[in-house]
Design an enzyme around this catalytic site. Structure first.
Site, PDB file in Angstrom:
ATOM      1  N   HIS A  28     -13.526 -15.197 -19.985  1.00 36.85           N
ATOM      2  CA  HIS A  28     -12.409 -14.451 -20.569  1.00 36.85           C
ATOM      3  C   HIS A  28     -11.525 -15.434 -21.324  1.00 36.85           C
ATOM      4  O   HIS A  28     -10.693 -16.112 -20.727  1.00 36.85           O
ATOM      5  CB  HIS A  28     -11.601 -13.766 -19.468  1.00 36.85           C
ATOM      6  CG  HIS A  28     -12.377 -12.731 -18.686  1.00 36.85           C
ATOM      7  ND1 HIS A  28     -13.299 -13.071 -17.733  1.00 36.85           N
ATOM      8  CD2 HIS A  28     -12.355 -11.371 -18.732  1.00 36.85           C
ATOM      9  CE1 HIS A  28     -13.823 -11.956 -17.214  1.00 36.85           C
ATOM     10  NE2 HIS A  28     -13.269 -10.917 -17.803  1.00 36.85           N
ATOM     11  N   GLY A 156      -2.164  -5.931 -16.858  1.00 39.51           N
ATOM     12  CA  GLY A 156      -2.784  -5.216 -15.745  1.00 39.51           C
ATOM     13  C   GLY A 156      -2.015  -5.398 -14.448  1.00 39.51           C
ATOM     14  O   GLY A 156      -1.783  -4.439 -13.707  1.00 39.51           O
ATOM     15  N   HIS A 259     -10.258 -10.225 -25.281  1.00 40.23           N
ATOM     16  CA  HIS A 259     -10.163 -10.329 -23.821  1.00 40.23           C
ATOM     17  C   HIS A 259     -11.372 -11.070 -23.241  1.00 40.23           C
ATOM     18  O   HIS A 259     -11.220 -12.095 -22.579  1.00 40.23           O
ATOM     19  CB  HIS A 259     -10.056  -8.919 -23.250  1.00 40.23           C
ATOM     20  CG  HIS A 259     -10.060  -8.849 -21.762  1.00 40.23           C
ATOM     21  ND1 HIS A 259      -8.999  -9.286 -21.003  1.00 40.23           N
ATOM     22  CD2 HIS A 259     -10.980  -8.381 -20.893  1.00 40.23           C
ATOM     23  CE1 HIS A 259      -9.287  -9.089 -19.715  1.00 40.23           C
ATOM     24  NE2 HIS A 259     -10.476  -8.548 -19.631  1.00 40.23           N
ATOM     25  N   GLU A 407       3.691  -0.724   1.471  1.00 41.76           N
ATOM     26  CA  GLU A 407       2.746  -1.451   2.321  1.00 41.76           C
ATOM     27  C   GLU A 407       1.949  -2.489   1.544  1.00 41.76           C
ATOM     28  O   GLU A 407       1.594  -3.542   2.067  1.00 41.76           O
ATOM     29  CB  GLU A 407       1.758  -0.471   2.983  1.00 41.76           C
ATOM     30  CG  GLU A 407       2.392   0.523   3.932  1.00 41.76           C
ATOM     31  CD  GLU A 407       2.961   1.747   3.213  1.00 41.76           C
ATOM     32  OE1 GLU A 407       2.800   1.840   1.973  1.00 41.76           O
ATOM     33  OE2 GLU A 407       3.576   2.598   3.882  1.00 41.76           O
ATOM     34  N   PHE A 433      -1.749   3.843   7.513  1.00 42.48           N
ATOM     35  CA  PHE A 433      -1.379   3.336   6.198  1.00 42.48           C
ATOM     36  C   PHE A 433      -1.998   1.968   5.905  1.00 42.48           C
ATOM     37  O   PHE A 433      -1.675   1.326   4.900  1.00 42.48           O
ATOM     38  CB  PHE A 433       0.147   3.312   6.036  1.00 42.48           C
ATOM     39  CG  PHE A 433       0.776   4.644   6.367  1.00 42.48           C
ATOM     40  CD1 PHE A 433       0.139   5.825   5.998  1.00 42.48           C
ATOM     41  CD2 PHE A 433       1.967   4.732   7.066  1.00 42.48           C
ATOM     42  CE1 PHE A 433       0.687   7.075   6.314  1.00 42.48           C
ATOM     43  CE2 PHE A 433       2.525   5.970   7.387  1.00 42.48           C
ATOM     44  CZ  PHE A 433       1.883   7.149   7.014  1.00 42.48           C
ATOM     45  N   HIS A 469      -1.745  11.269   9.533  1.00 39.18           N
ATOM     46  CA  HIS A 469      -1.215  10.104  10.243  1.00 39.18           C
ATOM     47  C   HIS A 469      -2.135   9.622  11.365  1.00 39.18           C
ATOM     48  O   HIS A 469      -1.770   8.720  12.098  1.00 39.18           O
ATOM     49  CB  HIS A 469       0.165  10.434  10.829  1.00 39.18           C
ATOM     50  CG  HIS A 469       1.250  10.500   9.786  1.00 39.18           C
ATOM     51  ND1 HIS A 469       1.147  11.262   8.655  1.00 39.18           N
ATOM     52  CD2 HIS A 469       2.458   9.885   9.705  1.00 39.18           C
ATOM     53  CE1 HIS A 469       2.252  11.133   7.924  1.00 39.18           C
ATOM     54  NE2 HIS A 469       3.050  10.300   8.530  1.00 39.18           N
ATOM     55  N   ARG A 516       0.306   4.441  19.844  1.00 34.58           N
ATOM     56  CA  ARG A 516       1.678   4.926  19.939  1.00 34.58           C
ATOM     57  C   ARG A 516       1.984   5.304  21.388  1.00 34.58           C
ATOM     58  O   ARG A 516       3.083   5.109  21.888  1.00 34.58           O
ATOM     59  CB  ARG A 516       1.855   6.161  19.066  1.00 34.58           C
ATOM     60  CG  ARG A 516       3.261   6.737  19.188  1.00 34.58           C
ATOM     61  CD  ARG A 516       3.331   8.187  18.730  1.00 34.58           C
ATOM     62  NE  ARG A 516       4.707   8.668  18.745  1.00 34.58           N
ATOM     63  CZ  ARG A 516       5.075   9.908  18.502  1.00 34.58           C
ATOM     64  NH1 ARG A 516       4.164  10.808  18.189  1.00 34.58           N
ATOM     65  NH2 ARG A 516       6.330  10.271  18.541  1.00 34.58           N
TER      66      ARG A 516
END
Lengths: 669, 669
Positions: A28, A156, A259, A407, A433, A469, A516
């Site tokens: 590149h 990007g 590029h 996150e 998550f 979740h 949990r």
């Protein structure tokens, strides 16, 4: 010897890149040709570094976030005299075994701070480095830690969500020593940037609280002035450098093909004519070479002064500073964990599995001042702040980073902290998550960075927030990742053992996964008092079979919150006269590393095996064999209490017993 | 009956939410209490819908992106008279089996457009719906398709990277019918938003090209005026509504605990006093009830007119419109694939596996005008644009969306398109970047949306871009996901078969994975000419053993680019007199669905088995059994050519032969 024109220094980068890419037949060129003046200004006039020791802890950090432009970095590292970047490496660019790989792969002794390529990660790593610097600077003072962090960045990286999260959070934290060098060339792989972006990126950064300078990226003096301005401004700086992609190769300049369109020898020849460069491939005029080498030693005196300052420190202070930089843990840390482990069976289990982790880490707060904890807006339910204070723009000594609901940048920031050194990062959120953070977790695994990714709410046990979740596939997806240790402790004792494993593991990341719901004690007070860390072998016989019932007939395998179910099933089976053992498997990767005979002994030779985990079976066949049974999830969860869901999905001691009995009947049939 | 004050309509939402949350003992009151006036203004004065038919195709779409505030949506759906949202559902909020789950789960007939909860996904879905609307509007005209899309959104959604990507791309595409209703309450789970954000979010949206109105979110008239303004503006609109979290519960108003702190009966009582609401739990005054019901039928006449217009369409046009809305494929689509499949063995394989997919999809362009293809700045290497034109602000008929380097919003946008209906979305990028898109892929699987996620560059076969770009664990991580079909075809014929499977599968997403390198033909012309889709069973004997050598002794299992290696190994083994079959396994999930006897027959009864895939072994044990062998990756890749890397990592026909021979020796020993 005459002083070469600054333009000739930039051209040296261009021709090394052109020659390497032409030789390799691919690469590149857009970045090295477009950012040559920017890199020249940075390395020859501003960057604090000494090529003689790329590992100098107080060096300025440089990240090539647009990692596909790797030849920019390799050329500059070579030119400044980094020993590991000899010309033979550039001559083998992109070849198997070359230090000049397709994308930069972390190798600090070669001058490569982090692996880059997946866009957006690099600038988020740089952000993490800047946070680490601010934190260490607050603790050790500017005489020991006081450096800047720079990142080369393309369109990007700034389009990616993780890049946008970083812009917002770095602006919020006002990291004045962080500078982005944006290659504003208005071209991406698809063509003109206006195919996919209309916003004023500079203005977007201003809104986020950044200091922005817009300039001509081919004007070396302008770049240099902007770098001065960045140093003088308390905000993070975005130098928006207007550039022409592939500058110097007329056929591709400013074009989509600039590029990574193929470069031919004729292009290299044309560029030589265009730029007045008469030197053969990979050869440099002596004055240019010398000027670059001199740039590579610009920081030598500063490094020597730093070394003198560290040598002059009082012994204890110096030892502590060196310990932290080396990533060594202090005396006594294991004792804290051992005490926690020993005492755990004597108290009631905490109301939530993740609180066991919080308790352990809180006990280590005084001993591990180098630890930083990041969390994505789940402070209360994950509970890892406790005695820590917030890291803010006005208090850099705070070790807890409120990341907001971001996150991805949290994970990439933690990688940057670990890559920087001197900071021991934890990143905390819900397991559901983890996917948001996963691209960063992959980079931690690929780079072998000691980041501890901590997750709570690890199954349907989270209850009524429902299937969005409730992770069911995420354990498997993380176990599939090379060089990632996934630890899922069953109770407070295993939690302490798993944290011992996580803290002693330094060649890669760990994922620590907690329920949990409450994790009842499964380990005996006797084993808790033992110095032996049973979890270290990855899996072990937690509860052996009753020998009065004869040889072991059934082996129940479980992790985390399901270990208690396996124990209940064992009692029921043994009540029926079926000798049964329970194996706890907190870490599959460690168990995989054990020798075959240990593994066979734990798994049980020719016994019926039933695995139990409130997750998909995927991956479990490794341990169950073809005829093993599995009690777990077969799809996504649902909305209901933990108890209802375990019952609804048939994850119960009774189900384990029934499956074991069915398999036993098949065996004896 | 008197007309109730608008405030009373909003309070009806508040008390339904309070009563449901108090009864459930948990829930998130912040959103329903804070956005009650906003929802009232929207549903009673602006939204085009008819509660009598929540599936009316030209309804305005509403997404609750801050899905934790689910009681807002349930309350409004109930109040407007949605049949599936009777009071008994609200009375069972968060109970197992209730329509009022912890987070909204997609159920269009109940009025829930998409599942939300993981933050940022919802607004990106809404963006996809708006793109779908613009595209369908351009094709079918405003008489048939002309609706708006609204999303309720909190701070978290706007912090997430995917939300930021959406802001940028929706602004770029100038989707004037898209409106965000931002609950600007300055509180997140951790506390004040200034813990983690400093930027002016409204200004950030203006920079991205949005129309922004800042207003008091508790002033129903102001909200209504802003909704009018949004309708009059050609840009997407962000209504920045200043609100007080938990408005009405004095103890929690404007507080951190307002988000989801426990509500007690005393809070409900105090709120009744504060707001002058004298009605018992779950009961509404008749005038309020009637006003809301009337709002629920506001769109009845408009729907009737739409139905008349569609009925009056020429038959062919109507049939096509209905076909597209129903997601039915047109006559003849299988013929196109069959022709491709039949002809493939007669031509040379294309230079890249992904080009086979591009070729197939290009052949379907005329037949499937409802298809939209999104790609994250990899048009040239993935090659799926071809005859499509770009979807732009000035040309809504274009079916190709240049997403920029924004994989996450690409996936979530595709979900929104599929949820909208009438559009058949494909999302294309490199497999290494699937992780960036993964949270959206999970939502597609959870919702059962027919999105086709297409990936190229699927292994170390990508060559010299190195390990960042080489997936090794990603196939496993996707196979672990429930309700996701992962298809990895071995050649042009299997590519056509896999696309047939993908297009006929409508109850969930598919992942289609293609090599960068050339996929040599592995299927015979005879099987290519057959109407039987061998891939549909997930795995099949591609090349049976030579019966002259006796019963099958070895079974080689492979997918994608490694099938050719297995065939080469088979030839070598049979040359040594070892009867060997090759099984191609393009889709594990489909194979898993076959009956046990088919599976056993394909896998080989008591034969030695060796799997081969240029990826991690994780998950393969399901098919290999305890004594099976595997030739593949054991860690991340490296920089080198495809040929070098296959050799370096020992993924060769010779290695397969050696492993089979080793296992045979063990068997006979």
């Amino acid at each position: 010897m005459k002083t070469p024109a600054p333009g000739a220094l930039a051209h040296a980068i261009r021709f090394l890149a052109i020659d390497a890419i032409v030789r390799a037949g691919e690469g590149h060129q857009g970045v090295p040709l477009g950012m040559a003046e920017i890199a020249t200004a940075l390395y020859t006039r501003h960057l604090k570094f000494d090529a003689a020791d790329p590992t100098w802890p107080d060096r300025d950090r440089v990240v090539l976030s647009n990692g596909h432009g790797s030849m920019l970095l390799y050329a500059v590292l070579h030119l400044t005299g980094h020993a590991r970047m000899g010309i033979e490496q550039l001559r083998t660019f992109r070849d198997f075994g070359s230090a000049c790989e397709g994308h930069p792969e972390r190798d600090v002794s070669a001058g490569i701070e982090v692996t880059t390529g997946p866009l957006g990660q690099g600038i988020a790593n740089a952000f993490g480095m800047a946070v680490a610097e601010a934190f260490l600077n607050a603790r050790f003072g500017p005489g020991l830690v006081d450096h800047r962090t720079y990142a080369f960045v393309g369109d990007g990286c700034l389009q990616e969500g993780v890049g946008q999260e970083m812009i917002a959070l770095a602006g919020h934290l006002q990291l004045g020593k962080l500078t982005l060098l944006w290659d504003d060339n208005r071209i991406t792989d698809d063509g003109a940037t206006d195919l996919s972006i209309s916003e004023d990126v500079a203005e977007r950064c201003r809104v986020a609280g950044w200091h922005v300078v817009e300039l001509d990226g081919h004007d070396l003096e302008a770049v240099s002035a902007a770098l001065d301005a960045a140093r003088g401004d308390p905000r993070p700086s975005m130098l928006a450098c207007r550039t022409v992609i592939a500058r110097g190769v007329a056929r591709l300049e400013g074009q989509r093909g600039g590029h990574s369109g193929k470069l031919f020898p004729a292009d290299a020849q044309a560029a030589r004519v265009q730029l007045g460069w008469s030197h053969p491939p990979f050869e440099l005029p002596a004055d240019v070479q010398q000027a670059w080498r001199a740039a590579g030693r610009r920081g030598a005196a500063e490094r020597a002064a730093w070394l003198r300052r560290t040598s002059a420190l009082p012994a204890a202070q110096r030892a502590e500073f060196e310990r932290v930089l080396a990533g060594e843990l202090p005396e006594g840390w294991r004792d804290v964990l051992a005490a926690h482990k020993r005492q755990a069976p004597q108290r009631a289990p905490l109301p939530s599995g993740i609180f066991e982790s919080a308790e352990i880490n809180d006990a280590l707060v005084d001993l591990l001042p180098e630890r930083m904890v990041a969390c994505a807006d789940l402070e209360a339910p994950t509970n890892h702040k406790r005695r820590l204070t917030a890291h803010t723009a006005s208090d850099r000594s705070g070790a807890y980073v409120h990341c907001g609901v971001r996150e991805h940048v949290m994970g990439a920031m933690a990688n940057g902290m670990a890559a920087h050194g001197g900071v021991l990062p934890l990143a905390v959120t819900y397991l559901a998550f983890a996917d948001y953070e996963r691209p960063a977790m992959r980079m931690a695994a690929l780079m072998g960075l000691p980041v501890r990714f901590v997750f709570s709410h690890d199954s349907i046990g989270i209850g009524r927030n429902g299937p969005t979740h409730q992770p069911v596939e995420i354990l498997a997806s993380l176990r599939a990742m090379p060089n990632m240790r996934v630890l899922r402790p069953a109770d407070a004792v295993e939690a302490a053992e798993c944290w011992e494993i996580a803290y002693e593991h330094r060649s890669g990341p760990c994922t620590l996964v907690f329920a949990r719901q409450c994790l009842p004690h499964v380990r005996s007070a006797e084993s808790a008092a033992s110095a032996v860390n049973l979890s270290r072998r990855g899996a072990y016989v937690l509860s052996g079979h009753d020998e009065r019932l004869g040889p072991r007939k059934v082996t129940l395998l479980a992790t985390g919150s399901e270990v208690a179910l396996a124990l209940a099933a064992q009692a029921m089976l043994q009540g029926q006269g079926v000798s049964t053992a329970v194996v706890s498997m907190p870490c599959w990767e460690l168990f995989e590393e054990q020798d075959a005979s240990y593994r066979a002994e734990v798994l049980g030779r020719s016994t019926v095996r039933v695995g139990c985990e409130a997750a998909m079976r995927f991956g479990w066949d490794r341990w169950l064999g073809e005829r093993g049974g599995f009690i777990g999830m077969t799809g996504f969860g649902a909305c209901g209490t933990a108890e209802e869901l375990y019952r609804h999905f048939g994850i119960t001691a009774e189900a384990i017993v029934a499956e074991a009995s069915r398999l036993l009947a098949l065996t004896t049939a």
